[in-house]
Design an enzyme around this catalytic site. Sequence first.
Site, PDB file in Angstrom:
ATOM      1  N   SER A  46      10.739 -15.906  95.229  1.00 60.02           N
ATOM      2  CA  SER A  46       9.531 -16.625  95.609  1.00 60.02           C
ATOM      3  C   SER A  46       8.996 -15.951  96.867  1.00 60.02           C
ATOM      4  O   SER A  46       9.741 -15.745  97.828  1.00 60.02           O
ATOM      5  CB  SER A  46       9.840 -18.095  95.864  1.00 60.02           C
ATOM      6  N   GLU A  47       7.710 -15.607  96.854  1.00 62.10           N
ATOM      7  CA  GLU A  47       7.188 -14.706  97.892  1.00 62.10           C
ATOM      8  C   GLU A  47       7.159 -15.305  99.296  1.00 62.10           C
ATOM      9  O   GLU A  47       6.954 -14.591 100.259  1.00 62.10           O
ATOM     10  CB  GLU A  47       5.804 -14.168  97.502  1.00 62.10           C
ATOM     11  N   ASN A  48       7.387 -16.608  99.413  1.00 68.21           N
ATOM     12  CA  ASN A  48       7.460 -17.165 100.765  1.00 68.21           C
ATOM     13  C   ASN A  48       8.825 -16.921 101.417  1.00 68.21           C
ATOM     14  O   ASN A  48       9.031 -17.295 102.561  1.00 68.21           O
ATOM     15  CB  ASN A  48       7.131 -18.664 100.759  1.00 68.21           C
ATOM     16  N   SER A  88       9.669  -9.846 102.023  1.00 67.49           N
ATOM     17  CA  SER A  88       9.370 -10.363 100.695  1.00 67.49           C
ATOM     18  C   SER A  88       8.386  -9.456  99.956  1.00 67.49           C
ATOM     19  O   SER A  88       8.582  -9.127  98.788  1.00 67.49           O
ATOM     20  CB  SER A  88       8.786 -11.772 100.814  1.00 67.49           C
TER      21      SER A  88
END
Lengths: 218, 233
Positions: A46-48, A88
Amino acid sequence: MSLDKNKIAQRIAQELEHNMYVNLGIGIPTLVANYIPKGIDVEFQSENGVLGMGPFPFEGEEDADLINAGKQTITMMPGAALFDSATSFAMIRGRHVQLTVLGAMEVSENGDIANWKIPGKMVKGMGGAMDLVASAENIIVAMMHTNRKGESKILKKCQLPITGVNCVKKIVTNLAVLEVTKNGFKLLERAPGVSLEEIIKATEAELIIEEEIPEMIL
Amino acid sequence: MINKVVNNIESALKGVESNMTFMFGGFGLSGIPENSIAALSKKDIFGLTCISNNAGVDNFGLGLLLKRKQIIKMISSYVGENAEFERQMLSGTLEVDLIPQGSLAERCRAGGAGIPAFFTPAGYGTEVAEGKEVREFNGKPHILETALTADFAFVKAWRGDTAGNLIFKGTARNFNPLMAMAGKITVAEVEELVPAGELDPNQIHTPGIFIQRILQGKKYEKRIEQRTVRSRE
């Protein structure tokens, strides 16, 4: 019968390969995690800032410090890792994430995707979508074949502002599975009970139909 | 050991003025510097340019600054989770610069790392590329993005020590370590402030050199935007 969102996700899950790192977008793509085939291990990014994302927490175990890119509370799988946003996107831009599944408003026959802006409406931003589509090795779009007005979302050319160029590899809709080739959209599979004619009628772009088109196996 | 501790929010915010550029760590409401934002929203400073992945919600996070019309420009990747933001943007009183999330993160990192600009494939062929230099590397077009810095960066960590070293928790890390590097003055607020020497140097995420002021946060509300759970069966 045209597929519902869960069935679209189920069909996309068949594209998962063992030991893949996968980024799932918001909406139908998120549902893919519910249909991982037996014997296949994948890790969700998840890019966060989390790799090894797990299911939603049990009630009472939600943690404000542990969310996904859709700002939903999540859990972590054993072996998960946490990192900052630059790291990320190094995973994403650097092509360490092998598969990206995301929703779209339009896809064109050269693989352009539009999914972030409708001119004249409130614009919320692209989030991580532009970084994801610019770099992913493999991008699968999960979407309905037509919009709410019944118009094809599979087009010769995108009408909406695009998110990225020449990037989509495959599309799974409620009607069909399509591959984006150098020569345009190639029809690979039909949803169970959906005829070739129905697919052609719902598609603005030309379809390459080389042989008998099989039904999806779900 | 250099001591970075400030004892109250007023000292932490010393020097903030109208028309400055501020960075705020956080993703959604996770990992936002709640105490700094709340205190800034009570100051008579206006015309602010704010760099933050998101813009808060009504009555919380950067929504507090928006409500008092303290912000003139937002630089973000995803906004509009609050009605006040939308009103100001549509009426033209709030300027909004939308940037791909990875480019935003890297622009902050670059700003703190002394890299003035870099090429990225993100946004090529889209509106984001308009007016930007395009160059091909390995047969693929990229666009030139410039570094971002700020007069003040406000970040939030889980634990910190008196030397300014920081450890983050969960996905509350997000933009915080990058913005910490990019502030001329970086204010770190932490849930738990400990004496230098108590944190394991092996576990430090942000070294104290990037932090000018560190503050024990008074209280943390830690709102959840999308509470999602599964049933226990």
